[in-house]
Motif scaffolding. Structure first.
Motif, PDB file in Angstrom:
ATOM      1  N   ASP A 215      -7.406   3.222  28.334  1.00 11.05           N
ATOM      2  CA  ASP A 215      -6.880   4.472  28.869  1.00 11.05           C
ATOM      3  C   ASP A 215      -7.090   4.492  30.372  1.00 11.05           C
ATOM      4  O   ASP A 215      -8.227   4.382  30.851  1.00 11.05           O
ATOM      5  N   LEU A 216      -5.991   4.643  31.110  1.00 13.54           N
ATOM      6  CA  LEU A 216      -6.002   4.538  32.567  1.00 13.54           C
ATOM      7  C   LEU A 216      -5.456   5.835  33.158  1.00 13.54           C
ATOM      8  O   LEU A 216      -4.333   5.899  33.636  1.00 13.54           O
ATOM      9  N   GLY A 217      -6.246   6.890  33.086  1.00  9.71           N
ATOM     10  CA  GLY A 217      -5.768   8.192  33.514  1.00  9.71           C
ATOM     11  C   GLY A 217      -4.692   8.680  32.563  1.00  9.71           C
ATOM     12  O   GLY A 217      -4.912   8.783  31.359  1.00  9.71           O
ATOM     13  N   LYS A 218      -3.501   8.947  33.088  1.00 13.94           N
ATOM     14  CA  LYS A 218      -2.398   9.408  32.259  1.00 13.94           C
ATOM     15  C   LYS A 218      -1.646   8.242  31.607  1.00 13.94           C
ATOM     16  O   LYS A 218      -0.710   8.463  30.837  1.00 13.94           O
ATOM     17  N   GLN A 219      -2.028   7.023  31.951  1.00 16.04           N
ATOM     18  CA  GLN A 219      -1.355   5.845  31.421  1.00 16.04           C
ATOM     19  C   GLN A 219      -2.247   5.140  30.405  1.00 16.04           C
ATOM     20  O   GLN A 219      -3.466   5.307  30.397  1.00 16.04           O
TER      21      GLN A 219
ATOM     22  N   ASP B  42       4.328   5.022  31.116  1.00 22.30           N
ATOM     23  CA  ASP B  42       3.486   5.721  30.143  1.00 22.30           C
ATOM     24  C   ASP B  42       2.641   4.735  29.346  1.00 22.30           C
ATOM     25  O   ASP B  42       1.496   5.028  28.994  1.00 22.30           O
TER      26      ASP B  42
ATOM     27  N   GLU C 183      -4.050  -3.115  38.091  1.00 20.82           N
ATOM     28  CA  GLU C 183      -4.087  -2.261  39.273  1.00 20.82           C
ATOM     29  C   GLU C 183      -2.713  -2.144  39.928  1.00 20.82           C
ATOM     30  O   GLU C 183      -2.409  -1.121  40.560  1.00 20.82           O
TER      31      GLU C 183
ATOM     32  N   ILE D 213      -0.519   0.320  37.479  1.00 20.78           N
ATOM     33  CA  ILE D 213      -0.807   1.755  37.467  1.00 20.78           C
ATOM     34  C   ILE D 213      -0.353   2.457  38.751  1.00 20.78           C
ATOM     35  O   ILE D 213      -0.443   3.680  38.846  1.00 20.78           O
TER      36      ILE D 213
END
Length: 282
Positions: free
Chosen positions: A243-247, A205, A197, A200
């Motif tokens: 997978d953490l959104g765009k990251q 990336d 947390e 992010i």
């Protein structure tokens, strides 16, 4: 229903016992495995292959560490990342096994290292950092380095293990977080996955980590990990791709074998390979 004879009972018991023995042998299999992950990014126009090594803990991988080194060579990476706990705090473990790996890798590939908790627990973290640098690895501790590989521009950032101290760790993360400015594909190398947390909040990336040892015991398809340090029972980030959104975060299950008090179960040690690509190369 026909009665079960004593002979049939013995055969059934023998079959169950044999199945249990085979299952236990499979569960305790400690041979190295090499999972691959593919990550696509519009910030790339070609491909870069990264080898991720974590949690070696001075463990033995054959004479001269050839089992591990040959596995890396077979994957032909462009870059090697060392995600902490390469050295253990147990003085009875052969520390040269760790440095043999790092020295050989750094002779062949750009190699980047961050500390893990056991390296701090050893009470020799400064000497370990010095030794890693002497082996040819770039030591990252709240700093970064830009590299160009196969025509691709990458920024490699790294932070110490949180054992460095809360204030120092937060400052390090903020420093490298500011470097994740979107100008190029940026990788954060860290030891601890459970602090996701905080990672992010920044624009990395890719984040790579270890520490969880795959949750030590697994039931493939049912339980990804039973128990991990700093995560407790049924850890969310035991190992694999998240997978953490765009990251994206990839957590290695690590290489520790004989150094662990409790044997790994259905949780083979691993060398992680990441293929970073534009997505236009098939």
């Amino acid at each position: 229903m026909l009665p079960i004879t004593k002979r049939k009972k013995r055969l059934i018991c023998a079959g169950v016992l044999a199945a249990a023995v085979v299952g236990l042998a499979a569960g305790l299999d400690s041979r190295l495995t090499v999972p691959h992950y593919r990550l696509e990014s519009e910030k790339l126009s070609g491909s870069v292959r990264v080898a991720l090594i974590t949690d070696l803990h001075c463990c033995n991988y054959g004479p001269g560490q050839r089992d591990l080194l040959d596995a890396v060579a077979a994957e032909a990476p462009d870059l090697v990342l060392l995600g902490g706990d390469i050295v253990d705090d147990d003085p009875s473990l052969p520390v040269e096994d760790a440095y043999t790996v790092v020295r050989a890798l750094a002779e062949q590939y750009p190699t980047y290292y961050v500390t893990g908790n056991h390296e701090f627990w050893s009470g020799r973290v400064e000497k370990i950092r010095e030794n890693m640098a002497d082996c040819g690895a770039v030591v990252l501790a709240g700093n970064w380095e830009d590299v160009a590989l196969n025509g691709q521009k990458l920024r490699i950032c790294g932070v110490d293990d949180p054992a460095v101290g809360a204030a120092a760790w937060t400052e390090q993360l903020a420093e490298v977080g500011a470097a994740a400015d979107g100008s190029r594909f940026t990788i954060l190398v860290t030891h601890r996955p459970e602090r996701v947390e905080e990672y992010i909040r920044y624009g990395f990336d890719l984040t790579v980590a270890g520490h969880a040892h795959g949750g030590q015991w697994r039931v493939p398809g049912l339980i990804n990990g039973l128990l991990a340090p700093n995560q407790g029972l049924f850890p969310k980030y035991a190992g694999g791709r998240y997978d953490l959104g765009k990251q994206v975060m990839v957590v290695s299950r690590g290489l520790a074998r004989e150094s662990t008090r409790i044997p790994r179960l259905f949780n083979r040690p691993e060398l992680v390979v990441l293929d970073l690509t534009s997505g236009e190369d098939g």
